[in-house]
Scaffold this motif. Structure first.
Motif, PDB file in Angstrom:
ATOM      1  N   THR A 238      37.348 -18.795  21.744  1.00 35.87           N
ATOM      2  CA  THR A 238      35.953 -19.180  21.974  1.00 35.87           C
ATOM      3  C   THR A 238      35.804 -20.078  23.207  1.00 35.87           C
ATOM      4  OG1 THR A 238      36.062 -21.173  20.610  1.00 35.87           O
ATOM      5  CG2 THR A 238      35.527 -19.118  19.488  1.00 35.87           C
ATOM      6  N   ARG A 239      36.921 -20.518  23.780  1.00 33.46           N
ATOM      7  CA  ARG A 239      36.892 -21.354  24.989  1.00 33.46           C
ATOM      8  C   ARG A 239      37.174 -20.533  26.250  1.00 33.46           C
ATOM      9  NH1 ARG A 239      33.931 -25.400  24.788  1.00 33.46           N
ATOM     10  NH2 ARG A 239      33.111 -24.558  22.884  1.00 33.46           N
ATOM     11  N   VAL A 240      37.172 -19.198  26.111  1.00 30.84           N
ATOM     12  CA  VAL A 240      37.373 -18.292  27.246  1.00 30.84           C
ATOM     13  C   VAL A 240      36.174 -17.364  27.291  1.00 30.84           C
ATOM     14  CG1 VAL A 240      38.834 -16.483  28.220  1.00 30.84           C
ATOM     15  CG2 VAL A 240      39.873 -18.405  26.983  1.00 30.84           C
ATOM     16  N   VAL A 241      35.479 -17.329  28.417  1.00 34.57           N
ATOM     17  CA  VAL A 241      34.268 -16.519  28.475  1.00 34.57           C
ATOM     18  C   VAL A 241      34.618 -15.030  28.424  1.00 34.57           C
ATOM     19  CG1 VAL A 241      33.954 -16.195  30.999  1.00 34.57           C
ATOM     20  CG2 VAL A 241      31.967 -16.471  29.503  1.00 34.57           C
TER      21      VAL A 241
ATOM     22  N   GLN B  98      32.489  -9.011  33.763  1.00 33.59           N
ATOM     23  CA  GLN B  98      32.859  -7.664  34.211  1.00 33.59           C
ATOM     24  C   GLN B  98      34.349  -7.542  34.480  1.00 33.59           C
ATOM     25  OE1 GLN B  98      30.317  -5.167  36.047  1.00 33.59           O
ATOM     26  NE2 GLN B  98      28.614  -6.551  36.312  1.00 33.59           N
ATOM     27  N   THR B  99      34.938  -8.544  35.112  1.00 38.23           N
ATOM     28  CA  THR B  99      36.350  -8.440  35.465  1.00 38.23           C
ATOM     29  C   THR B  99      37.219  -8.431  34.218  1.00 38.23           C
ATOM     30  OG1 THR B  99      35.818  -9.691  37.457  1.00 38.23           O
ATOM     31  CG2 THR B  99      38.143  -9.417  36.945  1.00 38.23           C
TER      32      THR B  99
ATOM     33  N   ASP C 197      26.702 -18.683  21.441  1.00 35.58           N
ATOM     34  CA  ASP C 197      27.649 -19.035  20.398  1.00 35.58           C
ATOM     35  C   ASP C 197      27.036 -18.817  19.032  1.00 35.58           C
ATOM     36  OD1 ASP C 197      29.625 -19.831  22.170  1.00 35.58           O
ATOM     37  OD2 ASP C 197      28.646 -21.778  22.430  1.00 35.58           O
TER      38      ASP C 197
ATOM     39  N   VAL D 143      28.939 -11.898  34.145  1.00 31.74           N
ATOM     40  CA  VAL D 143      29.938 -12.953  33.980  1.00 31.74           C
ATOM     41  C   VAL D 143      31.283 -12.394  33.519  1.00 31.74           C
ATOM     42  CG1 VAL D 143      30.317 -15.244  32.985  1.00 31.74           C
ATOM     43  CG2 VAL D 143      27.988 -14.395  33.265  1.00 31.74           C
TER      44      VAL D 143
ATOM     45  N   THR E 190      44.431 -16.287  29.167  1.00 31.76           N
ATOM     46  CA  THR E 190      43.972 -14.978  29.666  1.00 31.76           C
ATOM     47  C   THR E 190      45.122 -14.101  30.167  1.00 31.76           C
ATOM     48  OG1 THR E 190      41.804 -15.912  30.142  1.00 31.76           O
ATOM     49  CG2 THR E 190      42.338 -13.826  31.222  1.00 31.76           C
TER      50      THR E 190
ATOM     51  N   PRO F 193      43.079 -22.643  27.581  1.00 31.04           N
ATOM     52  CA  PRO F 193      42.313 -21.416  27.831  1.00 31.04           C
ATOM     53  C   PRO F 193      42.658 -20.745  29.160  1.00 31.04           C
ATOM     54  CG  PRO F 193      40.933 -23.351  28.147  1.00 31.04           C
ATOM     55  CD  PRO F 193      42.229 -23.850  27.602  1.00 31.04           C
ATOM     56  N   GLY F 194      43.258 -21.492  30.097  1.00 30.74           N
ATOM     57  CA  GLY F 194      43.634 -20.902  31.385  1.00 30.74           C
ATOM     58  C   GLY F 194      44.830 -19.987  31.248  1.00 30.74           C
TER      59      GLY F 194
ATOM     60  N   LEU G 107      40.909 -20.764  20.129  1.00 34.30           N
ATOM     61  CA  LEU G 107      41.014 -20.876  21.592  1.00 34.30           C
ATOM     62  C   LEU G 107      40.220 -19.765  22.295  1.00 34.30           C
ATOM     63  CD1 LEU G 107      42.300 -22.552  23.850  1.00 34.30           C
ATOM     64  CD2 LEU G 107      44.304 -21.053  23.730  1.00 34.30           C
TER      65      LEU G 107
END
Lengths: 262, 262, 262
Positions: free
Chosen positions: A196-199, A36-37, A147, A34, A248, A244-245, A194
């Motif tokens: 924690t809202r980004v994988v 790697q990138t 979590d 999930v 990154t 969260p978008g 915030l």
């Protein structure tokens, strides 16, 4: 009540970051599907080089060439476990430091047994949230997934015990991060909810810990510096972001540009 | 001519979204390799928790802990099919709802046979484009890949038949989405063609459907609400974006911030 | 000293790009785990359609339907190698062009042997950095990972020899890209060093090469045009971006919007 360790001095973190940029370590990442990138892009933004090599025979060859190895068990399979063991053994033979991220350990049997086996193979560092570190130390934990449901300071005694038992630097991360070698400990504040809202922000931190573990000098300070760099850039990106978008891109830009000054 | 169902009322969608934010469901995603990051980030932006656990023994354990399960066959392998069956069986035993995303079904033999087997295992919902829903229902389809070549309204009769046969809510998505339990149906407009130029928006919707299926109350309304939330935020992001690259950060920000008001 | 080939004329690149947008080819990507999302999004931004299908029986079926096939060995496993061979054989039977991206070939035994086997199966094109192209041609190379340590112009003789031996168009990419059929060659300048701080830009280029290889007309020109489109949009995005994080959205937007005019 658990005494809060001192905060890592900013100058110590900055010195480690400068060293990282000079060395530009090559980090062999055996990590989950999930993240790697983001993991690769975080390492690249910091000036390190990521590589993901997974066939067991190649993982053996590559661990010897790398400056550090990351083992993250988030999407563990039996086949991937074999590659990870091959990489760890080769890393140990070459005296290459390797880092364990014990994702969701405790609740799931296969990975818990595997993580306990890895613990005996001399990790340089372990990075997890409070639930994971408590589960790995053998203390009770209540994690139902990735979590953390426990406070990171409450897990510091477990982290210290785990560090003493395994010989690793242990970083237990949360709203505040605590980093310990079993005797001495640092606190690292900052960060932002915030994140924690980004994988993958925690998983990427573990890769950064592997990069900092490859540096010469005091490993406890370096691992704490890894936490500090991610927390500082995460907080800076959160301030800029509308959610969260947009976090990154701002986070990667911050990691690329930050020189360690406050 | 097929009669167009009524549009889902905005207040119904808003009520489901509020319920989702209260429940914050944990969604076990067995999905394809290409869309894992976006899927996880969409769930996190909405306040749900994603987890990807794939070794069969762990998939069994984890499906019992999760509030909903997603099965997406985009990059199906024989090994992954085994994990999926294990997860579905455990979900059914625990009365956990699971959702099928039958990516590219129809044209490829292995996944088509597997999807037909899954159909007999009581999915709570099925989400696909017109070609996929028609293929799964047994009607003729002409899909050559993951893109829909048929109109979603034309596939509504196939969706209704599939819903009756499988007991699932069926969502056939496209420029307009149609959601049916075989008797009653909703239409959901909105969205934007730009969403078709970003990989994984449909796959992420299926994960969101799984999250909404875990909520108490009327499942038909909840699945339509999932479609409505994604269409609304997708349209809002498209208006802001300069192309498919800036779409994704704007989309995640919109999902994070939108409260269901128009 | 090696003579620098002429720069590909902008009008030639623009003509190929227009042709790509008209044909909208379906590209079957068997690529590495780290770059799948970016690869798919780059193809979608350009108006092509990506699909990742990996179970061997399905890879065989799908290669016959696709307009082009990409084989990228970045995270090669024994199982994935089997799927790749199945896809390549089906592509050859259907006269579908396929492209090889020999990631990190040379330093690692398993992939080096596999890449040499693939070389005998008539790739339409090969895209790699200087180290990879030199290693694949049998000349000495010193790559320790995925980054090129050699200059791309220095690798042009190796690329020419490789093109003659394999029958493929060979693109050796770096600060300047060189594209050769063994006799005639093009240079493509542009790009930006920031692109090396974002994972997958080279891998995505190889997928774009596969898309351009599917077009009717002069393949040497088309492959050079693929390099030109990516270099132009990469440079435009770098100018706008504040770092590698904001690069990616800007890059995809540029690929979506650029019509080939300067």
């Amino acid at each position: 009540m658990i005494a809060r360790p001192d905060e890592l001095p900013g100058a110590t973190a900055a010195a480690s970051l400068q060293l990282l940029k000079q060395h530009s370590p090559l980090i062999h990442c055996l990590t989950n599907d999930v993240v790697q990138t983001l993991t690769a892009n975080v390492l690249l933004a910091l000036g390190a080089s990521p590589a993901m090599v997974i066939e067991p025979s190649e993982a053996t060859q590559f661990s010897r060439l790398a400056d550090g190895v990351l083992i993250n068990i988030g999407t563990l399979t039996a086949a991937r476990a074999e590659s990870m063991l091959a990489a760890v053994e080769a890393a140990n033979q070459a005296a290459t430091p390797w880092v364990l991220d014990p994702v969701a350990v405790g609740g799931l049997t296969f990975r818990t047994e595997f993580a306990n086996r890895l613990l005996t193979l001399q990790p340089a560092a372990i990075r997890g949230n409070a639930s994971e570190i408590m589960a790995l130390s053998g203390l009770q934990a209540s994690g139902r997934g990735v979590d953390s449901t426990a406070d990171s300071l409450a897990a510091l005694p477990a982290a210290q015990q785990l560090a003493q038992r395994s010989g690793a630097i242990v970083a237990v991360t949360g709203a505040t991060d605590y980093i310990t070698d079993g005797q001495r400990s640092w606190a690292v504040g900052g960060g932002d909810p915030l994140m924690t809202r980004v994988v993958g922000t925690g998983c990427a931190l573990s890769a950064v810990v592997a990069a900092f573990c490859s540096l010469p000098g005091e490993r406890l300070d370096h691992v704490a510096a890894a936490c500090r760099v991610m927390a500082h850039c995460g907080a800076a990106a959160s301030k800029q972001a509308g959610g969260p978008g947009s976090f990154t891109p701002a986070f990667l830009d911050a990691l690329y540009r930050w020189q360690g000054d406050e």
